[in-house]
Design a protein around this motif. Structure first.
Motif, PDB file in Angstrom:
ATOM      1  N   SER A 146       0.791  -1.071   0.064  1.00  0.00           N
ATOM      2  CA  SER A 146       0.111   0.126  -0.016  1.00  0.00           C
ATOM      3  C   SER A 146       0.934   1.316  -0.036  1.00  0.00           C
ATOM      4  O   SER A 146       0.686   2.084  -0.636  1.00  0.00           O
ATOM      5  CB  SER A 146      -1.013   0.166   1.235  1.00  0.00           C
ATOM      6  N   ALA A 147       1.941   1.245   0.881  1.00  0.00           N
ATOM      7  CA  ALA A 147       2.841   2.268   0.661  1.00  0.00           C
ATOM      8  C   ALA A 147       3.655   2.451  -0.628  1.00  0.00           C
ATOM      9  O   ALA A 147       3.875   3.779  -0.987  1.00  0.00           O
ATOM     10  CB  ALA A 147       3.947   2.232   1.801  1.00  0.00           C
ATOM     11  N   LEU A 204       2.204   1.719  -3.457  1.00  0.00           N
ATOM     12  CA  LEU A 204       1.261   2.590  -4.429  1.00  0.00           C
ATOM     13  C   LEU A 204       1.078   3.724  -4.034  1.00  0.00           C
ATOM     14  O   LEU A 204       0.774   4.732  -5.228  1.00  0.00           O
ATOM     15  CB  LEU A 204      -0.206   1.529  -4.061  1.00  0.00           C
ATOM     16  N   ALA A 205       1.078   4.078  -2.857  1.00  0.00           N
ATOM     17  CA  ALA A 205       1.037   5.881  -2.265  1.00  0.00           C
ATOM     18  C   ALA A 205       2.005   6.580  -2.866  1.00  0.00           C
ATOM     19  O   ALA A 205       1.857   7.351  -3.675  1.00  0.00           O
ATOM     20  CB  ALA A 205       0.871   5.761  -1.016  1.00  0.00           C
ATOM     21  N   ARG A 206       3.296   5.739  -3.081  1.00  0.00           N
ATOM     22  CA  ARG A 206       4.391   6.650  -3.477  1.00  0.00           C
ATOM     23  C   ARG A 206       4.422   6.549  -5.142  1.00  0.00           C
ATOM     24  O   ARG A 206       4.714   7.753  -5.768  1.00  0.00           O
ATOM     25  CB  ARG A 206       5.854   5.894  -3.155  1.00  0.00           C
ATOM     26  N   ARG A 219       1.504   6.849  -6.758  1.00  0.00           N
ATOM     27  CA  ARG A 219       0.550   7.695  -7.078  1.00  0.00           C
ATOM     28  C   ARG A 219       0.882   9.248  -7.176  1.00  0.00           C
ATOM     29  O   ARG A 219       0.658   9.996  -7.744  1.00  0.00           O
ATOM     30  CB  ARG A 219      -0.780   7.595  -6.243  1.00  0.00           C
ATOM     31  N   LYS A 220       1.967   9.328  -6.029  1.00  0.00           N
ATOM     32  CA  LYS A 220       2.266  10.868  -5.865  1.00  0.00           C
ATOM     33  C   LYS A 220       3.423  11.078  -6.973  1.00  0.00           C
ATOM     34  O   LYS A 220       3.363  12.277  -7.572  1.00  0.00           O
ATOM     35  CB  LYS A 220       3.122  10.860  -4.385  1.00  0.00           C
ATOM     36  N   GLN A 241      -4.148   8.295  -9.942  1.00  0.00           N
ATOM     37  CA  GLN A 241      -4.592   7.191  -8.963  1.00  0.00           C
ATOM     38  C   GLN A 241      -3.983   5.946  -9.241  1.00  0.00           C
ATOM     39  O   GLN A 241      -4.000   4.916  -8.777  1.00  0.00           O
ATOM     40  CB  GLN A 241      -6.074   7.261  -8.933  1.00  0.00           C
TER      41      GLN A 241
END
Length: 310
Positions: free
Chosen positions: A38-39, A41-43, A45-46, A51
């Motif tokens: 999940s981390a 994916l967040a990186r 996306r940023k 998304q």
């Protein structure tokens, strides 16, 4: 974009996420926990300011950018893996390695069998994998070559990549042994009058390209995905096929077909080994190319024998 500032670990994470469309499954694939995935994916996306994956019910769907990246991440991962598995030295007798060659069934039958025999005796731990190429190859040649060790393909289809000429071959016509209409040989008129069996999609077929030079549009009844299916599609019919002489020499005497000279001067083919530049300095690949050159020399020195029934 400065590559030095990128975390290349995010590339396999991006590939797994886009292919699995599920954070948990992507984590299992890479051996990472669900929070770690999940981390990642967040990186991602940023980084992309997108998304990448959006929830649709109980599953995820790629965004337009995600879908575009999906087609790029596989080849990029494959190429990176090959960059970091390059070797400074290579000992074939003790090596444990697999080479993947893209090839039609013709290249595998005529060239690949001989190459495999050499590996069997000189490099018993080395494996060969032949992967059939289709007519879409030219549309994404960089991706294909980046994911393989080489491509067996005649000159005249692709350019711009390193290559090694292996051997030459000639085209002959294939007809049924009981084809009474061509008992005295084929004429140019026969090429228009009689139906054809061809390799690959009609407009991609070597026969179509050869005949187009004569202004002849063949009447194609059957198209097949391998050259070695052509004899079965010709036997017992009025059809004609264009086939490489070296492959025709391998056809058994009871196949129900015979070869005839073409009633025109077909452009001969020069079979070559093509590769991505990333492989050029790799010692293992250099050995593969040197061995391929030996096989090509053997084939070139081998006199053309007339196929049975000609």
């Amino acid at each position: 974009m400065n590559l030095a500032t990128l975390d290349l670990n995010l590339l396999p994470a991006l590939r797994a996420l886009l292919e699995e469309r599920n954070v948990t499954r992507a984590g299992l694939r890479l051996g990472l926990s669900q929070p770690a995935m999940s981390a990642a994916l967040a990186r991602l996306r940023k980084h992309f300011d997108d998304q990448l994956l959006t929830r649709a019910g109980n599953s995820y769907t790629p965004t337009p950018l995600g879908a575009a990246l999906l087609t790029m991440t596989g080849p990029a991962c494959d190429l990176l893996e090959r960059v970091f598995t390059c070797q400074a030295s290579f000992e074939p007798a003790t090596a444990d390695r697999e080479f993947t060659l893209l090839s039609s069934d013709y290249g595998a039958a005529v060239f690949g069998t001989r190459l495999a025999r050499i590996l069997h005796t000189e490099a018993p731990g080395v494996r060969l994998r032949f992967q059939q190429v289709g007519p879409t190859l030219v549309d994404s040649i960089t991706d294909f070559l980046g994911a393989a060790d080489g491509l067996l393909l005649p000159h005249g289809v692709i350019t711009g990549y390193p290559s090694l000429d292996l051997y030459t071959d000639r085209w002959v016509c294939l007809v049924s042994t009981d084809h009474e209409e061509v008992a005295d040989g084929l004429t140019l008129a026969d090429l228009t009058r009689l139906p054809w069996a061809v390799y690959q999609r009609t407009h991609d077929a070597p026969a179509t390209r050869q005949l187009a030079l004569l202004g002849i549009e063949p009447q194609v009844e059957v198209s097949v995905g391998t050259f070695q299916l052509l004899p079965a599609m010709v036997a017992g019919t009025r059809r004609i096929a264009l086939i490489q002489e070296r492959l025709a020499n391998l056809i058994g005497p009871h196949s129900g077909v015979r070869t005839l000279p073409c009633p025109f001067d077909p452009v001969p083919l020069t079979e070559a080994l093509w590769w991505h530049p990333v492989h050029t300095q790799d010692a293992a690949h250099q050995w593969l190319r040197e061995t391929a050159a030996r096989v090509g020399t053997e084939l070139q020195e081998q006199a053309h024998h007339h196929p049975s029934g000609e």
